[in-house]
Design an enzyme around this catalytic site. Structure first.
Site, PDB file in Angstrom:
ATOM      1  N   ASP A   1      12.703  -3.932   5.744  1.00  0.00           N
ATOM      2  CA  ASP A   1      13.042  -2.568   5.340  1.00  0.00           C
ATOM      3  C   ASP A   1      12.480  -1.531   6.316  1.00  0.00           C
ATOM      4  O   ASP A   1      13.088  -0.477   6.530  1.00  0.00           O
ATOM      5  CB  ASP A   1      12.541  -2.301   3.923  1.00  0.00           C
ATOM      6  CG  ASP A   1      13.345  -3.064   2.873  1.00  0.00           C
ATOM      7  OD1 ASP A   1      14.234  -3.836   3.276  1.00  0.00           O
ATOM      8  OD2 ASP A   1      13.078  -2.905   1.670  1.00  0.00           O
ATOM      9  N   GLU A   6       5.827  -3.259  -0.243  1.00  0.00           N
ATOM     10  CA  GLU A   6       6.279  -3.883  -1.488  1.00  0.00           C
ATOM     11  C   GLU A   6       5.088  -3.855  -2.438  1.00  0.00           C
ATOM     12  O   GLU A   6       3.939  -4.056  -2.016  1.00  0.00           O
ATOM     13  CB  GLU A   6       6.751  -5.318  -1.254  1.00  0.00           C
ATOM     14  CG  GLU A   6       7.920  -5.446  -0.270  1.00  0.00           C
ATOM     15  CD  GLU A   6       9.123  -4.605  -0.636  1.00  0.00           C
ATOM     16  OE1 GLU A   6       9.365  -4.429  -1.857  1.00  0.00           O
ATOM     17  OE2 GLU A   6       9.803  -4.108   0.269  1.00  0.00           O
ATOM     18  N   ASP A  25       6.907   0.351   5.430  1.00  0.00           N
ATOM     19  CA  ASP A  25       7.463   0.050   4.114  1.00  0.00           C
ATOM     20  C   ASP A  25       6.478  -0.842   3.361  1.00  0.00           C
ATOM     21  O   ASP A  25       5.841  -1.719   3.962  1.00  0.00           O
ATOM     22  CB  ASP A  25       8.809  -0.661   4.226  1.00  0.00           C
ATOM     23  CG  ASP A  25       9.474  -0.831   2.863  1.00  0.00           C
ATOM     24  OD1 ASP A  25      10.118   0.120   2.401  1.00  0.00           O
ATOM     25  OD2 ASP A  25       9.320  -1.916   2.265  1.00  0.00           O
ATOM     26  N   HIS A  34      14.361  -5.755   0.573  1.00  0.00           N
ATOM     27  CA  HIS A  34      13.182  -5.574  -0.271  1.00  0.00           C
ATOM     28  C   HIS A  34      12.014  -6.432   0.212  1.00  0.00           C
ATOM     29  O   HIS A  34      11.147  -6.797  -0.583  1.00  0.00           O
ATOM     30  CB  HIS A  34      13.490  -5.856  -1.750  1.00  0.00           C
ATOM     31  CG  HIS A  34      14.333  -4.805  -2.382  1.00  0.00           C
ATOM     32  ND1 HIS A  34      13.901  -3.520  -2.586  1.00  0.00           N
ATOM     33  CD2 HIS A  34      15.604  -4.852  -2.843  1.00  0.00           C
ATOM     34  CE1 HIS A  34      14.859  -2.818  -3.152  1.00  0.00           C
ATOM     35  NE2 HIS A  34      15.910  -3.595  -3.312  1.00  0.00           N
TER      36      HIS A  34
END
Length: 938
Positions: free
Chosen positions: A147, A10, A8, A142
């Site tokens: 995540d 960001e 994942d 998040h």
């Protein structure tokens, strides 16, 4: 199972071309365990936008000393190796990684694709909602590693579900996925291989899957009931006998345990029975707790069965339809012992067509979207054969467009043709047959209005109508008769048409090459080439048209960049005199010509397709799938042409037109909605029907039906207002905070709202629903109170965080200590009786946004828009919000109004006096907590 790495990211935004990675989290695992984790913050080299910081919690200071992306790529590649990369919407993560030239050859696996197929009825497919549904221990926050952990846990659960699918279905999904580029393929292939290896090693097991068989074709042929034949001379109801059914000692008391006598319910039953029997129109406001559904369903059932006629009951929500068909009508049948037939009918686009589904399955999906929707439907059919689209979750316009291709929404489909192809097993055919034999036919407002708009050609004949949730009738009609057009919609229609290599045209050439003689195939190729050219020209001209619309919007805001909010510009006569509008007209003149030529060329194509059908009937289902795809594209383009042409060149004076642009989206859209619906109601409802009953818990403003009567042109309808049987004076405290800043002081009002909520929720242990008029204030409030309340063990559920409104209410009910924050969807229809909900907070009075195009246009039709339109609408909404608190006789609670305008404005008493006779107090914010705890006994 091989090793997989869940990843994942960001990022600073959504665009890999310009945005940067700020954090990477990765989890390496196998079927049995998590092997290793890896994560790092990344210095993006640019400032992190404030909205991203609010979402992720990652600040500029946190990444200031973090490594740059180039410094960690080698470690990331070493960690992942050649393993498949798992992600939720994995293409987003891979796009950023590929931009940095890393993991270019790793296969992608998407938990979104997996969940969409094996959980067809799930309400949401975002990471947080799936984690919640599967009771994953980790929480999606998040943050990258959190995540990635949730994604890994979700994959394990989803893979287990895939492995349990019927073998023939699993094999069919793998077959359909051959040659399709989609990120859901890997787990289905692995599961099939495992199942076949397991079968080979198990004596007596079937080692080869059977050919797939559609469950809809395996159900028994349904028996048909005769249609209703109405008596020429109707028999009137005996009103005292009808009323006695709900009186003490009546049938309901004998057969329904614990049934309570409610005088208001009996009075409503008497009035409804008389109106139906005598052929009169009636408007009834029935307060909360009366039991209005039985009060109208009993006389409707008796009238229909006694006279072998049909009564249509229209509702706005599925919940009320379910209550009627699954509880109230069965109770009625049990208590009264009558031979009553009742059914729910929806629009034909809501039903799956078995023939169209088989056509798409045999042709095979053309892209990942078709693959996802087709497999979702096949999995759903293993559990349910209702064919009702409302049972499954279709995301976005592309999936809904594919559904229409396999739905029963084909006006050319006849009952005889359906019988021949499916033997009467078609869900729409069965629903339609049930409707023709039903005494009580339950529909939603949208279908009722579709019947009205087509001059009563959608529903079976009826002359008695009951409209529940009637306060929604105008908005439901507005929605049903509205238009929405965008550049994206046109492009999707053109993509479905395709060209020589893809889309419907590409498939057509493939079939033609196999079936046609060389000369005929060459002619088909010429036609396809011409249509491709036309489609390309349409795309070019429509792009130019939307560019002209975007330039017009930019000129309206003085050349300034888009602000934080959606820009909406009504198209009024003065607009059409502006120089920028002339540019739009010129662009559309070119666009309409190109569209006309394309639509005409598509008509020529039908003949070529029919010729293919004549040559090889065996290929009928595959070619019919092409026809469905082309027909859907043709309908979309024609609707776009017709509505935009009216908007630009031939505006209807009874329509509202506007264009809008969104700050987060790259395109503009065009919209239209009706200005008035009263004339439509008058012509097809009030004048056409023998008896019409409108009812709701909220139809009056300041004790008068005048507003709703005028909006719906219910000139001759009689009226009846019935209060609630609940003891509001002892059950509900209305507390008006008298020192909170007014909403125009947005900062002061926000601080007071947050402080009030924190104090009350800590004192009550949650048990609170807060209603907002905007998502912006809701999210600001959630951000401010979630942390402090979490320290007290109180969960904050906020609308827009992932789960659907229904799931949020369900979670709120189940939680020991919780607060629920909601906007529009929560002002009505939320039913939470008992101590779970003891406090209702209304942040602001629910006035409509005056700049909204529909609100603005309708306001202009009044001499005093605020008093005659804005205020009555807000009062009705306010009453609906208030009604969320007291839902049963034993409920006790407090309604807190954080809007001082109730005390400072002349219209304030009109809101307060519209409420039931509850206990009312006003006081400062500092006294709020003590008033609440004293009232509810905490």
């Amino acid at each position: 199972m091989t090793t997989i790495v869940a990843i994942d990211l960001e990022t600073t935004g959504l665009d890999p071309a310009k945005d940067r990675i700020t954090e990477i989290g990765a989890v390496k695992f196998t079927s049995s365990r998590v092997e290793e984790e890896w994560s790092t913050l990344i210095n993006p080299g640019i400032r992190i936008p404030s909205e991203i910081t609010k979402l992720t919690g990652i600040t500029d200071s946190m990444v200031r000393n973090a490594p740059y992306i180039d410094d960690v790529l080698h470690d990331l590649e070493a960690f992942v190796g050649s393993a498949p990369v798992l992600g939720h919407n994995v293409q987003f993560d891979l796009a950023f990684l590929h931009k940095n030239s890393v993991l270019l050859s790793n296969e992608g696996i998407d938990t979104y694709e997996m969940a969409s197929i094996v959980m067809p009825t799930a309400e949401r497919y975002n990471l947080r909602a799936l984690g919640h549904a599967m009771s994953v221990l980790h929480r999606a926050t998040h943050r990258a590693l959190d995540d990635a952990r949730v994604t890994q846990a979700i994959f394990v659960d989803l893979y287990a579900q895939i492995a349990k699918l019927p073998l023939d279905l699993l094999a069919e999904i793998v077959r359909l996925g051959e040659g399709i580029a989609w990120n859901g393929d890997w787990p289905f292939r692995q599961a099939l291989r495992y199942r076949l290896e397991e079968a080979a090693n198990t004596p007596g097991s079937k080692t080869n899957p059977s050919p797939y068989s559609n469950p809809l074709y395996n159900i028994p042929t349904p028996e048909e009931a005769p249609p209703l034949e109405t008596l020429e001379s109707p028999q009137e109801l005996n009103i005292p006998e009808v009323a006695a059914i709900l009186e003490p000692g009546g049938q309901f008391f004998k057969h329904i345990p614990g049934y309570e006598h409610r005088p208001e319910q009996v009075e409503m039953l008497r009035s409804t029975a008389a109106a139906i029997s005598e052929g009169r129109h009636l408007i009834i406001e029935a307060g909360t707790g009366i039991g209005k559904t039985l009060a109208y369903a009993i006389p409707a059932a008796l009238w229909a069965t006694q006279n072998n006629s049909r009564v249509v009951i229209s509702t706005n929500t599925i919940n009320l339809q379910d209550q009627l068909i699954n509880k109230d009508i069965p109770d009625l049948q049990k208590a009264m012992g009558i031979d009553l037939r009742a059914t729910v009918l929806k629009g034909r686009a809501n039903y799956l067509c078995p023939h169209n589904l088989e056509a798409l399955r045999k042709r095979g999906p053309n892209n990942a979207n078709e693959m996802r929707v087709l497999c979702k439907i096949l999995v759903w059919l293993e559990e349910s054969q209702s064919g009702d689209r409302g049972e499954i979750n279709l995301n976005g316009p592309q999936e809904k467009r594919i559904w229409r291709q396999v739905s029963a929404d084909n006006e050319g489909c006849s009952a005889a043709g359906c019988l021949k192809r499916t033997g009467g097993r078609c869900p729409f055919y069965q629903a339609r047959q049930a409707a023709h034999t039903a005494h009580l036919l339950i529909v939603n407002h949208a279908l009722l209005l579709a019947d009205v708009a087509t001059e009563n050609r959608v529903l079976p004949a009826y002359d008695t109508l009951i409209v529940d949730e009637a306060h929604h009738l105008e908005s439901a009609t507005t929605n049903a008769l509205s238009f929405y057009g965008s550049q994206a919609n046109v492009r999707r229609a053109l993509e479905a048409i395709g060209d020589e290599r893809k889309g419907a045209l590409g498939w057509l050439l493939t079939f033609g090459e196999k079936l046609l003689k060389p000369g005929d195939y060459a002619a088909l190729g010429t036609l396809v080439g011409s249509l491709t050219t036309r489609a390309f020209k349409v795309e070019s001209r429509v792009d130019e048209f939307f560019h002209a619309v975007a330039s017009f919007l930019k000129s309206q805001r003085g050349g300034q960049p888009m602000g934080r909010y959606t820009q909406q510009e009504r198209i009024v006569p003065a607009t059409r005199t502006q120089p920028e509008w002339e540019t739009i007209e010129m662009a559309w003149d070119e666009g309409r010509l190109a569209l006309t030529n394309l639509l005409e060329e598509m008509q020529k194509l039908w003949d070529a397709i029919r010729e293919l059908l004549d040559i090889d009937p065996e290929e009928e289902s595959k070619i019919e799938s092409l026809l469905n795809s082309l027909r859907e594209a043709h309908l979309e383009l024609y609707e776009f042409f017709e509505n935009v042409d009216a908007m630009v060149f031939e505006p209807d004076p009874n329509m509202i037109y506007w264009v809008e642009a969104h700050p987060q989206r790259q395109y503009v859209n065009l919209q239209a909605a009706p200005l008035h619906i009263g004339k439509l109601m008058e012509k097809y409802i009030w004048f056409e029907k023998r008896a019409v009953i409108l009812t709701s818990a909220t139809l009056t403003t300041t004790g008068s039906f005048d507003y709703i009567r005028n909006r719906l042109q219910a000139t001759d309808a009689e009226e009846l207002a019935l209060g609630s049987p609940f003891d509001y004076e002892n059950a509900a405290l209305l507390y008006l905070v008298n020192n909170v800043p007014e909403p125009r002081d947005s900062h002061g009002h926000q601080l007071a709202l947050e402080q009030g909520l924190l104090n009350v929720c800590k004192a009550t242990g949650g048990r609170t629903l807060a209603l907002f008029t905007s998502y912006a204030q809701l999210h600001r409030t959630a951000n401010a109170i979630t942390g402090p309340l979490a320290q007290e063990g109180i969960i904050v559920y906020e609308q827009g965080s992932g789960p659907s409104p229904h799931s949020l209410v369900k979670s709120f009910r189940a939680a020991k200590q919780a607060v629920l924050l909601g906007t529009q969807a929560f002002w009505e229809g939320v039913d939470i009786p008992g101590q779970t909900l003891s406090v209702l907070v209304i942040a602001k009075l629910p006035f409509a946004v005056p700049s909204d195009p529909i609100v603005a246009a309708r306001s202009e039709t009044f001499q005093n828009p605020f008093q005659e339109y804005t205020l009555p609408e807000a009062i009705l909404r306010f009453r609906q919000g208030f009604g969320r608190l007291i839902r049963s006789k034993s409920d006790v609670g407090v309604v807190i109004i954080m809007d001082r305008r109730l005390l400072t404005k002349r219209y304030g008493p009109m809101f307060v006096n519209s409420l039931p006779n509850c206990t009312r107090r006003q006081g400062p914010l500092v006294n709020l907590t003590s008033e609440v705890t004293r009232w509810i006994g905490v």
